[in-house]
Write a protein that holds these residues in place. Structure first.
Motif, PDB file in Angstrom:
ATOM      1  N   ILE A  90     -11.580 -16.390 -17.158  1.00 54.86           N
ATOM      2  CA  ILE A  90     -12.836 -16.703 -16.420  1.00 54.86           C
ATOM      3  C   ILE A  90     -13.447 -15.344 -16.196  1.00 54.86           C
ATOM      4  CG2 ILE A  90     -12.657 -18.947 -15.575  1.00 54.86           C
ATOM      5  CD1 ILE A  90     -12.412 -17.809 -12.819  1.00 54.86           C
ATOM      6  N   LYS A  91     -12.854 -14.203 -16.956  1.00 56.67           N
ATOM      7  CA  LYS A  91     -13.142 -12.808 -16.562  1.00 56.67           C
ATOM      8  C   LYS A  91     -14.719 -12.547 -16.890  1.00 56.67           C
ATOM      9  CE  LYS A  91     -11.834  -8.637 -15.679  1.00 56.67           C
ATOM     10  NZ  LYS A  91     -12.448  -8.262 -14.288  1.00 56.67           N
ATOM     11  N   ASN A  92     -15.172 -12.934 -17.705  1.00 59.72           N
ATOM     12  CA  ASN A  92     -16.731 -12.871 -17.931  1.00 59.72           C
ATOM     13  C   ASN A  92     -17.580 -13.506 -16.929  1.00 59.72           C
ATOM     14  OD1 ASN A  92     -16.347 -11.528 -20.324  1.00 59.72           O
ATOM     15  ND2 ASN A  92     -16.552 -13.144 -21.474  1.00 59.72           N
ATOM     16  N   LEU A  93     -17.087 -14.730 -16.086  1.00 62.17           N
ATOM     17  CA  LEU A  93     -17.873 -15.276 -15.090  1.00 62.17           C
ATOM     18  C   LEU A  93     -17.674 -14.513 -13.881  1.00 62.17           C
ATOM     19  CD1 LEU A  93     -17.052 -19.071 -15.715  1.00 62.17           C
ATOM     20  CD2 LEU A  93     -19.246 -17.750 -16.181  1.00 62.17           C
ATOM     21  N   ILE A  94     -16.597 -13.810 -13.693  1.00 57.11           N
ATOM     22  CA  ILE A  94     -16.278 -12.814 -12.752  1.00 57.11           C
ATOM     23  C   ILE A  94     -17.347 -11.687 -12.709  1.00 57.11           C
ATOM     24  CG2 ILE A  94     -14.731 -11.278 -11.301  1.00 57.11           C
ATOM     25  CD1 ILE A  94     -12.487 -13.428 -12.238  1.00 57.11           C
ATOM     26  N   ASP A  95     -17.232 -10.961 -13.573  1.00 56.28           N
ATOM     27  CA  ASP A  95     -18.307 -10.011 -13.961  1.00 56.28           C
ATOM     28  C   ASP A  95     -19.776 -10.502 -13.797  1.00 56.28           C
ATOM     29  OD1 ASP A  95     -16.189  -8.357 -14.998  1.00 56.28           O
ATOM     30  OD2 ASP A  95     -16.507  -8.712 -16.835  1.00 56.28           O
ATOM     31  N   VAL A  96     -20.089 -11.666 -14.242  1.00 58.27           N
ATOM     32  CA  VAL A  96     -21.274 -12.104 -14.025  1.00 58.27           C
ATOM     33  C   VAL A  96     -21.744 -12.466 -12.478  1.00 58.27           C
ATOM     34  CG1 VAL A  96     -22.917 -14.105 -14.252  1.00 58.27           C
ATOM     35  CG2 VAL A  96     -21.910 -12.972 -16.091  1.00 58.27           C
ATOM     36  N   ALA A  97     -20.576 -12.975 -11.863  1.00 55.91           N
ATOM     37  CA  ALA A  97     -20.842 -13.138 -10.316  1.00 55.91           C
ATOM     38  C   ALA A  97     -20.689 -11.820  -9.545  1.00 55.91           C
ATOM     39  CB  ALA A  97     -19.420 -13.725  -9.699  1.00 55.91           C
ATOM     40  N   LEU A  98     -20.221 -10.880  -9.911  1.00 55.05           N
ATOM     41  CA  LEU A  98     -20.157  -9.372  -9.331  1.00 55.05           C
ATOM     42  C   LEU A  98     -21.458  -8.781  -9.428  1.00 55.05           C
ATOM     43  CD1 LEU A  98     -16.666  -8.002  -9.945  1.00 55.05           C
ATOM     44  CD2 LEU A  98     -17.331  -8.498  -7.738  1.00 55.05           C
ATOM     45  N   THR A  99     -22.118  -8.899 -10.752  1.00 62.17           N
ATOM     46  CA  THR A  99     -23.444  -8.361 -11.006  1.00 62.17           C
ATOM     47  C   THR A  99     -24.495  -9.109 -10.069  1.00 62.17           C
ATOM     48  OG1 THR A  99     -22.683  -7.894 -13.345  1.00 62.17           O
ATOM     49  CG2 THR A  99     -25.216  -7.885 -12.854  1.00 62.17           C
ATOM     50  N   LEU A 100     -24.375 -10.489 -10.146  1.00 62.48           N
ATOM     51  CA  LEU A 100     -25.210 -11.121  -9.117  1.00 62.48           C
ATOM     52  C   LEU A 100     -25.182 -10.863  -7.934  1.00 62.48           C
ATOM     53  CD1 LEU A 100     -24.921 -14.724 -10.853  1.00 62.48           C
ATOM     54  CD2 LEU A 100     -27.023 -13.137 -10.856  1.00 62.48           C
ATOM     55  N   CYS A 101     -23.878 -10.679  -7.213  1.00 59.28           N
ATOM     56  CA  CYS A 101     -23.729 -10.181  -5.891  1.00 59.28           C
ATOM     57  C   CYS A 101     -24.174  -8.945  -5.587  1.00 59.28           C
ATOM     58  CB  CYS A 101     -22.107 -10.358  -5.605  1.00 59.28           C
ATOM     59  SG  CYS A 101     -21.852 -10.053  -3.867  1.00 59.28           S
ATOM     60  N   ILE A 102     -24.069  -7.854  -6.605  1.00 57.69           N
ATOM     61  CA  ILE A 102     -24.587  -6.542  -6.372  1.00 57.69           C
ATOM     62  C   ILE A 102     -25.923  -6.337  -6.312  1.00 57.69           C
ATOM     63  CG2 ILE A 102     -24.355  -3.996  -7.249  1.00 57.69           C
ATOM     64  CD1 ILE A 102     -21.521  -4.711  -8.150  1.00 57.69           C
ATOM     65  N   LEU A 103     -26.483  -7.127  -7.124  1.00 58.31           N
ATOM     66  CA  LEU A 103     -28.052  -7.091  -7.554  1.00 58.31           C
ATOM     67  C   LEU A 103     -28.697  -7.895  -6.405  1.00 58.31           C
ATOM     68  CD1 LEU A 103     -28.144  -6.817 -11.366  1.00 58.31           C
ATOM     69  CD2 LEU A 103     -28.459  -4.674  -9.596  1.00 58.31           C
ATOM     70  N   GLY A 104     -27.942  -8.872  -6.054  1.00 55.61           N
ATOM     71  CA  GLY A 104     -28.471  -9.652  -4.996  1.00 55.61           C
ATOM     72  C   GLY A 104     -28.673  -9.020  -3.626  1.00 55.61           C
ATOM     73  N   GLY A 105     -27.648  -8.096  -3.426  1.00 57.44           N
ATOM     74  CA  GLY A 105     -27.511  -7.504  -2.223  1.00 57.44           C
ATOM     75  C   GLY A 105     -28.823  -6.531  -1.827  1.00 57.44           C
ATOM     76  N   PHE A 106     -29.661  -6.293  -2.924  1.00 60.31           N
ATOM     77  CA  PHE A 106     -30.810  -5.454  -2.699  1.00 60.31           C
ATOM     78  C   PHE A 106     -31.897  -6.367  -2.210  1.00 60.31           C
ATOM     79  CE2 PHE A 106     -28.614  -2.595  -5.204  1.00 60.31           C
ATOM     80  CZ  PHE A 106     -28.756  -1.362  -4.803  1.00 60.31           C
TER      81      PHE A 106
END
Length: 175
Positions: A90-106
């Motif tokens: 699920i590495k790709n999903l982890i990458d997507v979740a991290l991207t959503l988390c970082i960009l959602g932080g803004f």
């Protein structure tokens, strides 16, 4: 609800600490510049944990049972299956979740505005709460517009960089 949990006088967190005879640990959680940002991070993590767990759960459900059966036959433990099969698959999903988390932080505004309004002493001031103060409190519409454009460019640029890093990592794994 979380303001009630963190309330210094009758909040749930301080009441539990007093019940456990940890009176020295009680605090004005949202009024102390050293603890306010951590308190908000806990609330933010709590509110978004379900979303990310749903993503991970869906990814783990897509892993075929044959892989688990093969791993058990080879003598893998639950720990091995988790770290050597589930996480890599699920590495790709982890990458997507991290991207959503970082960009959602803004985009974080409501939690910070409702709970602390950027205080105490600007300890929880983030770009979006500062932007609202500049426009609606100070009346600097031009400066606020410039801040919004800069913030948009930073978020788009960060998204492009994260996407490029993910693409480069995937290309190196293919070879």
């Amino acid at each position: 609800m979380w303001r009630f949990v963190y309330n210094a006088d009758f909040g749930l967190l301080n009441a539990v600490l007093k019940f456990l005879h940890l009176d020295s640990w009680t605090n004005v959680w949202l009024g102390n510049p050293h603890t306010a940002i951590y308190a908000l991070c806990i609330v933010s993590g709590w509110s978004y944990a379900g979303f990310y767990m749903t993503i991970f759960y869906a990814g783990i459900q897509r892993i075929p049972n044959d892989i688990y059966e093969s791993a058990y036959l080879d003598g893998a433990t639950e720990k091995d299956i988790f770290f050597k099969i589930k996480i890599p698959m699920i590495k790709n999903l982890i990458d997507v979740a991290l991207t959503l988390c970082i960009l959602g932080g803004f985009q974080g505004f409501d939690l910070f505005y409702v709970m602390t309004n950027g205080g105490p002493y600007n300890a929880t001031e983030i770009v979006t709460t500062y932007l609202v103060k500049v426009v609606f409190t100070n009346g600097s519409i031009g400066y606020g517009s410039a801040l919004a454009v800069i913030m948009t460019l930073v978020v788009v640029g960060l998204g492009i960089v994260l996407n490029m890093l993910k693409r480069d990592k995937n290309e190196t794994l293919e070879y």
